[in-house]
Design an enzyme around this catalytic site. Structure first.
Site: not given
Length: 285
Positions: A142-144, A183
């Site tokens: 995940a990436d924020t 994501a």
């Protein structure tokens, strides 16, 4: 209501006397005074299929681990976030990607965050596929990012002065509204002969966050000096003291924390229970 006890026991049954049909393994012992009880894990086919197998979280974020695990991981971050839901993946391996995150920040935030999460997932999966521990059953990455209303991706604060300026900007521009994108990518090996040999599913979630425009400069400075947001994109943590800056959100809270749980569970179900297999492979089976 916060309770700072750390001893954990299974939660009690809904009745004092469980019905005879209830499994003995699910019958909880009577509660002891002063004990905090962890919830039972979600009983879902996809989660049951991967319990006891290698499940890798390609992220060093304690918040993401806390959301996925069923344990008192609030100690990882020094807070007591008992309101955060927990899925029950207790045996997560934490293996962050070691490759540089070099996506072009001129990309729209939606594209940037997805490309970064995909890169993390592919790097960790490729590094672990021939591991002596065996091929992972599931990799979650995940990436924020936090962006202004104009689509500018905000970095982590570089200094106290930069931190203060960032939070003031988020308060003062566009009526205090900005956006958070996360994501999520899930990868799992296929049992079939399909090429490339793994199922791959992605999701990007967007949440709008509104800072309270009545927040004073003094409060911003005081918050910055707690250092809670020093290592966070956008400079604040909504799950902690940083909530005092936020008036409201439009979207899911856990997305702002760093992992939209509902969407993540849907991705896990897709790659574990019903992975997409190319039509030509299905015909050959």
């Amino acid at each position: 209501m916060a309770d700072h006890k750390t001893s954990l026991e299974p939660p009690p049954a809904y009745t004092d006397e469980p019905p005879a049909a209830q499994s003995a393994t699910n019958a909880a012992p009577p509660p002891r005074q002063g004990v905090v009880r962890a919830p039972l894990p979600l009983n879902l086919p996809a989660l049951n299929m991967i319990r006891g197998k290698r499940v890798i979280l390609a992220s060093a974020s304690p918040r993401r681990r806390q959301l996925l695990a069923q344990s008192d991981d609030s100690k990882l971050s020094g807070t007591n976030d008992s309101h955060l839901e927990q899925v029950g993946l207790n045996e997560l391996e934490i293996i962050p990607s070691t490759e540089p995150e070099n996506q072009d920040k001129a990309l729209p935030p939606f594209e940037y965050v997805l490309a970064t999460a995909e890169q993390k997932a592919r790097n960790v999966y490729a590094a672990q596929i021939d591991s002596p521990q065996g091929e992972p059953a599931l990799v979650i990455a995940a990436d924020t990012v936090v962006s202004t209303h104009m689509g500018q991706i905000l970095e982590k604060p570089r200094s106290e002065r930069d931190h203060i300026a960032t939070l003031k900007m988020l308060r003062d521009q566009n009526g205090g509204w900005h956006k958070v994108y996360t994501a999520v990518v899930c990868m799992a090996p296929l049992d079939s002969l399909a090429d490339p040999g793994y199922a791959f599913e992605t999701h990007v979630e967007e949440t709008a966050v509104k800072f309270d425009q009545s927040v004073t400069d003094d409060l911003i400075v005081s918050y910055v000096r707690t250092r809670e947001g020093a290592d966070k994109a956008g400079g604040y943590g909504i799950q902690g003291v940083g909530s005092i800056l936020v008036e409201k959100i439009d979207g899911t809270f856990d997305n702002v924390v760093g992992l939209p749980l509902r969407a993540t569970l849907q991705l896990i179900e897709k790659v574990i229970v019903e992975p997409d297999v190319p039509d030509e492979v299905e015909e050959a089976l």
